[in-house]
Design an enzyme around this catalytic site. Structure first.
Site, PDB file in Angstrom:
ATOM      1  N   LYS A 112       3.352   6.356  -3.124  1.00  0.00           N
ATOM      2  CA  LYS A 112       4.349   6.371  -4.296  1.00  0.00           C
ATOM      3  C   LYS A 112       3.906   6.776  -5.723  1.00  0.00           C
ATOM      4  CE  LYS A 112       7.366   7.294  -1.820  1.00  0.00           C
ATOM      5  NZ  LYS A 112       7.831   8.939  -0.907  1.00  0.00           N
TER       6      LYS A 112
ATOM      7  N   SER B 299       1.065  -0.909   0.273  1.00  0.00           N
ATOM      8  CA  SER B 299       0.242  -0.093  -0.060  1.00  0.00           C
ATOM      9  C   SER B 299       1.175   1.454  -0.033  1.00  0.00           C
ATOM     10  CB  SER B 299      -0.801  -0.197   1.541  1.00  0.00           C
ATOM     11  OG  SER B 299      -0.486  -0.121   2.392  1.00  0.00           O
ATOM     12  N   TYR B 300       2.038   1.507   0.313  1.00  0.00           N
ATOM     13  CA  TYR B 300       3.481   2.247   0.632  1.00  0.00           C
ATOM     14  C   TYR B 300       3.325   2.879  -0.882  1.00  0.00           C
ATOM     15  CZ  TYR B 300       7.556   4.232   1.225  1.00  0.00           C
ATOM     16  OH  TYR B 300       8.841   4.783   1.402  1.00  0.00           O
ATOM     17  N   TYR B 301       3.624   1.503  -1.354  1.00  0.00           N
ATOM     18  CA  TYR B 301       4.021   1.520  -2.926  1.00  0.00           C
ATOM     19  C   TYR B 301       2.765   2.084  -4.269  1.00  0.00           C
ATOM     20  CZ  TYR B 301       8.150  -0.714  -2.637  1.00  0.00           C
ATOM     21  OH  TYR B 301       9.574  -0.998  -2.239  1.00  0.00           O
TER      22      TYR B 301
END
Lengths: 214, 214
Positions: free
Chosen positions: A133, A128-130
């Site tokens: 980004k 989810s972080y990617y």
């Protein structure tokens, strides 16, 4: 250049602030969220401005007053809740881009993450972080800003070596936060990095050399 | 039209599937994640396809085989973790758009949320959910697809009344899920909804009338 560092209190942000403060070429404004952070920075002789990425775009425009460039290195990181990832890494970053466009601050550098640009490279654990980004970087590429997207590999706290590899091919690797900071500061006025995204890991070229080859 | 319903097992999705199945104008394919869901639907005489929004775009292209339109009503909702919100409501939706473009399926309807289009209207409690909807909707507006973005107010489970208000002004209100489903199905071939986004709450016009006024 007067450089607003967004995420100035983060691990890379602190190093960027210090490096710009020590440089003769640029001056720095550290954007922080808390008054005690601002006071501490000012005690150290560093200009600081209070603003929060959860503020309105109008408030972020005010924080940009007098700035010529932005280095965006704020992030909730892979360890905080995805809730904040959406609000900071995605919407916060894009609000800062909108604010920069409105304020006429054309130069915008962002610290992204190695692999963020291709879904097949997103690691399962912090997928989810990617996502955040990826879409923030995409928005920057579609903006009218003179951007640079730096995608460092696994961040380590060892001292910088000053030797890096930078390019568009994808290769796993580590890199000290100090070197990431130095590449960001060096990129500020390096035309080879204008409107460009690149991956960054430790390597065997000097930072100037690696940037020249981009 | 053969309509792929994405999120066919959700509360609105189930109603959309049923309404299309009952219509004489269109036929439906229900996209679901689990084999038991697929088998259950097929027992009821409903065509179903297995696919997951966390799959690759290529896999989603396969799920679109034979479809003429997509109604996207998948969502992790406001109650699941923001992690899934990023993966489903944001990246899943945009992957489905990319798949539709690749498959040449031009008509794409999405169920968004009232207020998602303006940051000042995002409610504090589920702000991260609005971030995901906001950027998914934006991506759809920037796509080459013939889109319709439907932004219903607070969803309730009361039976549909068939009386709604649709427009671009912002007004708080409720609406039964059954009416949302009916507006989506009616919009499929309603030219007034092509390449348009609108808010939707209960009102006093018939659905056909409300759409005509858009």
């Amino acid at each position: 250049m007067k450089v607003l560092v967004v995420g100035a209190n983060g691990q890379i942000g602190q190093k960027i602030v210090k490096q710009i403060q020590d440089s003769e070429e640029h001056s720095v404004v550290a954007m922080v969220r808390k008054n005690e952070q601002k006071e501490q920075l000012e005690k150290e002789g560093i200009e600081a401005v209070l603003a929060n990425l959860e503020d309105s775009v109008d408030n972020l425009v005010k924080a940009l007053s007098g700035a010529d460039a932005v280095i965006f290195t704020a992030g909730s990181g892979g360890s905080t809740g995805a809730d904040k990832t959406l609000l900071i890494d995605l919407d916060g970053a894009i609000k800062m881009m909108e604010a920069s466009e409105q304020a006429g601050v054309d130069r915008f550098l962002i610290i992204s993450a190695l692999g963020a640009d291709k879904r097949e490279n997103w690691s399962e654990e912090i997928k989810s972080y990617y996502v955040a980004k990826y879409y923030a970087d995409k928005a920057l590429e579609k903006s009218n800003l003179n951007y640079t997207i730096i995608r460092p590999g696994a961040l380590v706290n060892e001292p910088g070596t000053g030797s890096v590899w930078a390019g568009t091919e994808f290769e796993y690797g580590k890199i000290p936060r100090e070197d990431v900071a130095k590449v960001a500061v060096t990129s500020l006025t390096a035309e080879q990095t204008y409107r460009k995204a690149f991956n960054l890991i430790s390597g065997d070229a000097s930072i100037n050399e690696a940037i020249k080859r981009l």
